[in-house]
Scaffold this active site. Structure first.
Site, mmCIF file in Angstrom:
data_model
loop_
_atom_site.group_PDB
_atom_site.id
_atom_site.type_symbol
_atom_site.label_atom_id
_atom_site.label_comp_id
_atom_site.label_asym_id
_atom_site.label_seq_id
_atom_site.Cartn_x
_atom_site.Cartn_y
_atom_site.Cartn_z
ATOM 1 N N HIS B 454 -21.567 28.212 -21.156
ATOM 2 C CA HIS B 454 -21.201 28.760 -19.852
ATOM 3 C C HIS B 454 -21.937 30.075 -19.628
ATOM 4 C CE1 HIS B 454 -17.766 30.654 -17.242
ATOM 5 N NE2 HIS B 454 -18.802 30.318 -16.524
ATOM 6 N N LEU B 465 -22.690 35.004 -22.747
ATOM 7 C CA LEU B 465 -22.744 33.542 -22.818
ATOM 8 C C LEU B 465 -21.466 33.099 -23.519
ATOM 9 C CD1 LEU B 465 -24.024 30.697 -22.778
ATOM 10 C CD2 LEU B 465 -25.195 31.294 -24.897
ATOM 11 N N GLU B 466 -20.713 32.205 -22.849
ATOM 12 C CA GLU B 466 -19.483 31.685 -23.437
ATOM 13 C C GLU B 466 -19.792 30.276 -23.945
ATOM 14 O OE1 GLU B 466 -16.332 30.910 -20.597
ATOM 15 O OE2 GLU B 466 -14.786 31.338 -22.074
ATOM 16 N N ILE B 467 -19.702 30.107 -25.244
ATOM 17 C CA ILE B 467 -19.976 28.792 -25.826
ATOM 18 C C ILE B 467 -18.642 28.104 -26.105
ATOM 19 C CG2 ILE B 467 -20.857 27.625 -27.891
ATOM 20 C CD1 ILE B 467 -23.191 29.556 -27.854
ATOM 21 N N THR B 503 -12.914 32.572 -20.103
ATOM 22 C CA THR B 503 -13.211 33.512 -19.007
ATOM 23 C C THR B 503 -12.677 33.027 -17.663
ATOM 24 O OG1 THR B 503 -15.399 32.515 -18.818
ATOM 25 C CG2 THR B 503 -15.252 34.535 -20.084
#
Lengths: 472, 719
Positions: B454, B465-467, B503
């Site tokens: 994301h 960066l949201e993994i 998030t």
């Protein structure tokens, strides 16, 4: 060295023991005999491959730009070299199949300067001509193009050469101004024209000057040379010493009449010019006084240890051996293997010789010891010294060239012994032919079988060629 | 530790215990010892100070071990004392700078008599203390204004920005520049440091022999500026302007910039002694503030989130393919090629592709305008991008990131199409902001290779960066996704799967509350000023416009279905109606505000106001004071974050804080939702929420973990 009265048996033994295959000079009863110890190869002739020869080479005197040639145009200089070649060789004008000429800074009016010069030099208008450009190795490219044409069986006799004219360079209007002027041509009404004229601002009138700088990095060559010298730890003293050597050797060669490739040139409206005018041996003290020219205040490259802006042209006649012999010529040398190399234009801009030398030697099956005559293009004293150090370094060979060992640096007594670009001058596109012709002349004069030409060029490119003496 | 060359003492700094040099107590003591020895050595006529570490001169001071105002003040005073001795050195000292020269390192350098810096890309000078809620505490606030002038000094210290060598020379921060060298007989890095030392030694000799002057030539502009700055009323005006500018930007939530102004002003107006005293006292005070703790916490969190905790992936990603050349897809492609990885950008239409290609080009070209990239470097980077409409060369892709429209059936179609052409090892990453990854992976033949990545818009600017991993995602797939993200320069949090992940799930309730506030008659401008007043960099109404009203509506509806009334508050129909009328936010020119001609004043969209009026709610007076509205917004955000930790979506509070601050703009001065709970007090927060719960219901019910923390004040998220 052996001296008198040794038996021929001793001499034989001595020769056998020598591991290095090099020229040995023996003195017998006050006569000097040069004996050439066996090279790695006796000749580079290959079965089934055409022998290509250098019949002869000439050049105009190389003059500092802005001096006697100042009012000429580039094709005038080129014409002088071509005419000089015709005179020197007595070549029938229609015997030439093709003309290739190099140039770097182009005069826009004569963008194919080869053709303009050939027409004016009285070559047959049936002889096609084209112009090549590859920075400081442009005329090397012209010569190897000629070699290619002959090897491919398309031509038998090709004239190659190069010209550079730094007394006049194209200075352009700014891009904005050019755009306005071009639009002006297309504007149909008076109102449109007036509004275009009205859009011109004072700043648009500032001209664009050409610079000896890399387009890709915007770094000037002198700046890069200074960084290169620093990277290899070349001191100011070493550079000044090398520059002084170049001028001293050039002066000696000029005084002893060794620079026989120079032709006399009657400059229209001026005197006859027959000598290079940039050779000025100075003293170390005087040279030490100069301030750095590029990296201030702590740089090491100065005006005195760099090549200067030069006007000049050169030309060579290249033929297949059969054709040359059939026309009754005695060729000066064989043009053998050659390579072009390229590397990082930022940090290795001027290291062409380091990369090209081992490659061309390998191609020929020779070692550095087989070479009797070295002619390297001297762009900057710092550049030459950096190349010599790089060639002497195993670490550099392994880390950056993917080689197991260094190629080694040429012995100085064989290196540029008639001066070089630092002292004779460096008309960018004319230098290559000077190097090749000088190798041929030195091989004849000094004796020896193989010569090596190497040069660096803008764009991070480089070139080397092996030249073999023609049997005398 | 030092070597004498030609009467020049060369001091080479090298902290053997670390990759960078920091001014630790130990190093300070050692420096004092060495300097005293040099000053006592009659053979030494000048000195050079240089670091042996490639890429780092001195990267700052080390404040880890200090916990009291008093000890921090004395640390500052010790620093001041040492640098004062350096400044008054009987022999000239040359600071030879290669690499980062920050904070205490810069303060050291500016105490020296002469400075030479390399033009290396790694060489940066700056005073980043303000970003940690501190101030340059070793004489920096006193020396900098005298060296570079008041305006430049304020700019440096208040923004903490990095100064590049060319700029440093221009503004008088360094005297000379040295070009970095290429390969020679040693590696470029090694030889460049050697060369810098050689040049510095030459200058040191020149300074000792009075052949080189320390004075910098001042241009006319500089002279005029100096003259003007000599006038007290002018200076007064500057302090005032700077102060009001800081207040406007920081809303008074950050104490450090104000203290910096105070130190500078005291030093200039009341003399050195007063200035140094103010500096050291303020340093001690600032270091104990919750703001400084929060900012330092974020700094450490960021460092942690820039590491790969999943090991080295089996294969490097050498070729990446991005599906969809929209804002996101093109942004992902840009940050990938920028780091030298060949990237395919695939779209379904030529127009879409051309737009995406232009976006990438513009992103890079803007860098050439700022001179951080040459046009040739730009062209070289662009050559790594292959824009195409078909699946050519996908058989060589190591990872595919899809950024197509947020619709499950389209995503399923894409998964199937892509899996038909990619090699077995290729990872399939999906860039979605709300769809659960396991739902997308349901269409995959190899769910262990499917992962969520994301990104945040604009991708080239937003650091986070949201993994997202599902319970089927393999560890190697995760390691590879993290490795790619790190290469792209991202700060990475790795979270569990679920609707909205972490998030989006935190943001959604806050936006729902914002819509409710709007319905209750709080205008967009008022809402924005309430949120920015709390420390959010972007107001809630503006944020909705930036994210896109359509996206917000989509997410609100999806998450509303998943979580029920807890995600209620504002009416989703408000958003839907706005989308219907074409008010999709900034991208459509109208949202809560009207975007268009470059007018400075943002105008509220009257069409949106009409919609809000038709959905009007009555505000319960008990929970509608300004502060109440602020806490209604924030508490829903924070409660959801804590719930994510409770449910195991979030692995730890550190990643929760980093994700909230770097991805959603949670106030940095509060350090993130978890640090906020710690510093504000969970019990106080729960009390407020209970009050809101009475008025509105379960949207404000505190989660169990928050209640636990409220009950036991010794429980903290951060130690």
């Amino acid at each position: 060295m052996l001296t008198t009265n040794q038996s021929s048996y001793d001499l034989f033994c001595f020769i056998l023991q020598r591991s290095k295959k090099e020229k040995c000079t023996f003195h017998f009863h006050n006569t000097t005999v040069n004996i050439f110890v066996a090279k790695s190869k006796k000749t580079l002739a290959k079965p089934g491959v055409k022998n290509i020869v250098l019949v002869d080479g000439v050049r105009t005197p190389f003059l500092q730009s802005g001096t006697i040639y100042a009012d000429l145009m580039p094709h005038d200089l080129a014409r002088a070299a071509l005419q000089g070649l015709l005179n020197r060789t007595g070549l029938p004008k229609d015997a030439v199949d093709y003309i290739v000429y190099g140039t770097v800074i182009q005069e826009v009016k004569t963008s194919n300067v080869a053709r303009e010069a050939a027409l004016g030099a009285g070559f047959s208008d049936k002889t096609p001509a084209h112009t090549v450009t590859m920075a400081c190795i442009s005329s090397n490219q012209a010569m190897t193009t000629a070699v290619g044409l002959i090897a491919a069986g398309q031509c038998d006799a090709v004239v190659a050469g190069g010209v550079e004219f730094m007394s006049d360079v194209p200075i352009r209007h700014s891009r904005r101004m050019r755009k306005t002027m071009l639009s002006l041509n297309k504007a149909k009404t008076l109102g449109a024209r007036l509004s275009l004229l009205g859009s011109i601002r004072l700043a648009h009138l500032a001209p664009e000057l050409p610079a000896v700088a890399e387009f890709s990095t915007a770094e000037t060559m002198g700046h890069s040379a200074d960084r290169l010298a620093a990277a290899f730890g070349v001191s100011r003293l070493e550079q000044d010493e090398f520059a002084l050597r170049s001028h001293t050797l050039a002066k000696k060669a000029q005084d002893s009449g060794l620079l026989s490739d120079v032709i006399s040139f009657k400059v229209p409206g001026k005197d006859i010019v027959s000598k290079d005018n940039g050779i000025r041996p100075s003293t170390m003290e005087q040279m030490a006084k100069l301030k750095p020219a590029f990296i201030k205040p702590h740089g090491t490259v100065t005006a005195a240890n760099s090549s200067f802006l030069t006007d000049g042209a050169s030309a060579v006649l290249i033929m297949s051996e059969e054709k040359a012999l059939a026309m009754g010529y005695k060729p000066k040398a064989y043009l053998r293997d050659f390579v072009y190399v390229s590397q990082d234009p930022k940090d290795q801009l001027l290291l062409g010789p380091t990369y090209a030398t081992p490659k061309v030697l390998e191609k020929s099956g020779l070692t550095l010891n087989d070479i009797d005559v070295f002619e390297f293009h001297e762009a900057f004293a710092g550049q030459i010294m950096a190349n010599l150090k790089a060639m002497e370094s195993d670490w550099f060979a392994q880390t950056y060239m993917g080689r197991k060992t260094k190629v080694g640096a040429p012995p100085m007594e064989k290196f540029n012994s008639w001066g070089g670009s630092l002292s004779l001058g460096h008309p960018f596109a004319a230098t290559g032919c000077r190097l090749v012709t000088t190798v041929a002349h030195r091989l004849q004069k000094e004796g020896g079988q193989y010569g090596l030409v190497a040069a660096c060029a803008a764009g991070g490119q480089g070139h080397a060629m092996v030249i073999e003496a023609y049997p005398q | 530790i030092y070597e004498v060359k030609d009467n020049v003492a060369v001091v080479r700094i090298n902290d053997p215990t670390s990759k960078v040099n920091t001014l630790s107590r130990h190093m300070q003591a050692e420096m004092v010892e060495v300097m005293n020895e040099i000053w006592g050595n009659a053979a030494v006529k000048s000195a050079v100070l240089i670091s042996r570490k490639p890429g780092c001169f001195i990267a700052g001071a080390d404040i880890k071990y200090h916990t009291h105002t008093h000890s921090l003040t004395s640390l500052s005073q010790e620093g001041q004392k040492i640098f004062d001795q350096v400044e008054k050195s009987p022999i000239p000292i040359v600071a030879a700078i290669n690499g980062s020269c920050l904070g205490g390192g810069l303060e050291f350098a500016i105490a020296c008599q002469y400075r030479i810096a390399t033009k290396s890309k790694k060489t940066i000078l700056g005073t980043p203390e303000v970003m940690l809620g501190l101030l340059p505490g070793a004489g920096g606030t006193q020396r900098l204004p005298k060296m570079v002038g008041l305006p430049a000094a304020f700019d440096m210290m208040l923004t903490g920005r990095n100064i590049r060598p060319d700029k440093a020379k221009k503004m008088g921060l360094v005297h000379q520049l040295v070009d970095p060298l290429g390969p020679g007989l040693k590696s470029p890095e090694e030889r460049t440091i050697e060369y810098l030392e050689e040049v510095a030694v030459d200058f040191a000799k020149g300074l000792a022999g009075k052949k080189v002057t320390m004075e910098k030539k001042k241009g006319l502009v500089q002279k005029i500026q100096d003259f003007v700055m000599g006038l007290p009323p002018v200076r007064k005006q500057i302090y005032k302007t700077v102060h009001s500018k800081v207040m406007k930007q920081s809303k008074g939530l950050y104490p450090a910039p104000l203290k910096i102004i105070e130190c500078v002003q005291t030093g200039i107006e009341k003399g050195n002694a007063a200035g140094y005293l103010t500096e050291s006292q303020n340093f001690g005070k600032l270091a104990m503030t919750s703001e400084s703790r929060a900012l330092i916490g974020l700094y450490h969190g960021q460092v942690t989130c820039k590491k790969n905790h999943f090991g080295k992936p089996e294969r490097d990603v050498k070729k990446l393919a991005v599906l969809g050349a929209g804002l996101m897809g093109a942004g992902i492609a840009q940050v990938t090629i920028d780091k030298g990885v060949a990237t395919i950008l695939k779209d379904t239409t030529e127009e879409g592709l051309a737009r995406g290609h232009q976006q990438v080009y513009k992103g890079l070209n803007d860098k050439t305008k700022k001179k951080s990239l040459t046009t040739f470097e730009r062209d070289g980077i662009m050559s790594l991008l292959s824009g195409q409409l078909d699946y050519r060369d996908f058989e060589n892709a190591d990872m595919v990131i899809e950024a197509v429209f947020e619709d499950l059936s389209i995503k399923h179609k894409v998964v199937k199409e892509v899996e038909a052409v990619i090699p077995p090892h290729c990872i399939f990453a999906t860039n979605t902001s709300a769809l659960p990854i396991k739902d997308i992976a349901a269409a995959s033949k190899r769910p262990e290779k499917v992962i969520g990545m994301h990104y945040f818009s604009p991708v080239d600017k937003m650091q986070l960066l949201e993994i997202i991993t599902t319970n089927k995602t393999s560890k190697d797939t995760t390691a590879s996704a993290v490795a790619v993200g790190l290469k792209q320069g991202k700060v990475i949090i790795v979270v569990g799967d679920g609707p909205g992940f972490y998030t989006t799930r935190c943001l959604a309730p806050m936006l729902a509350e914002a819509v409710r506030a709007l319905q209750e008659g709080v205008g967009p401008k008022k809402l924005d000023s309430l949120t920015t007043g709390f420390g959010f960099p972007v107001g809630a109404a503006t944020l909705a416009d930036e994210v896109g009203i359509d996206v917000a509506a989509h997410v609100a509806e999806d998450l509303g279905k998943a979580f029920g009334t807890r995600f209620g508050g504002g009416n989703v129909e408000v958003l839907k109606m706005m989308v219907q009328k074409g008010f999709k936010g900034r991208k459509s020119g109208k949202g809560c505000y009207v975007y268009g001609a470059k007018s400075k004043e943002k105008k509220v969209n009257s069409g949106a106001e009409d919609i809000l009026k038709s959905f009007k709610l009555t505000a319960p007076p008990a929970v509608s004071a300004d502060e109440d509205i602020q806490y209604r917004l924030v508490s829903r955000f924070v409660n959801e974050a804590v719930l994510c930790l409770q449910e195991g979506i979030l692995p730890d509070p550190v990643q929760g804080d980093i994700g909230a601050v770097f991805g959603l703009g949670f106030p940095p001065c509060l350090g993130g939702p978890f640090r906020f709970v710690d510093s504000h007090g969970a019990d106080k927060l729960v009390q407020k929420m209970k009050r809101f719960e009475e008025a509105y219901g379960n949207q404000f019910t505190p989660c169990q973990l928050l209640l636990d923390h409220a009950k036991d004040s010794s429980k903290r998220f951060h130690k």
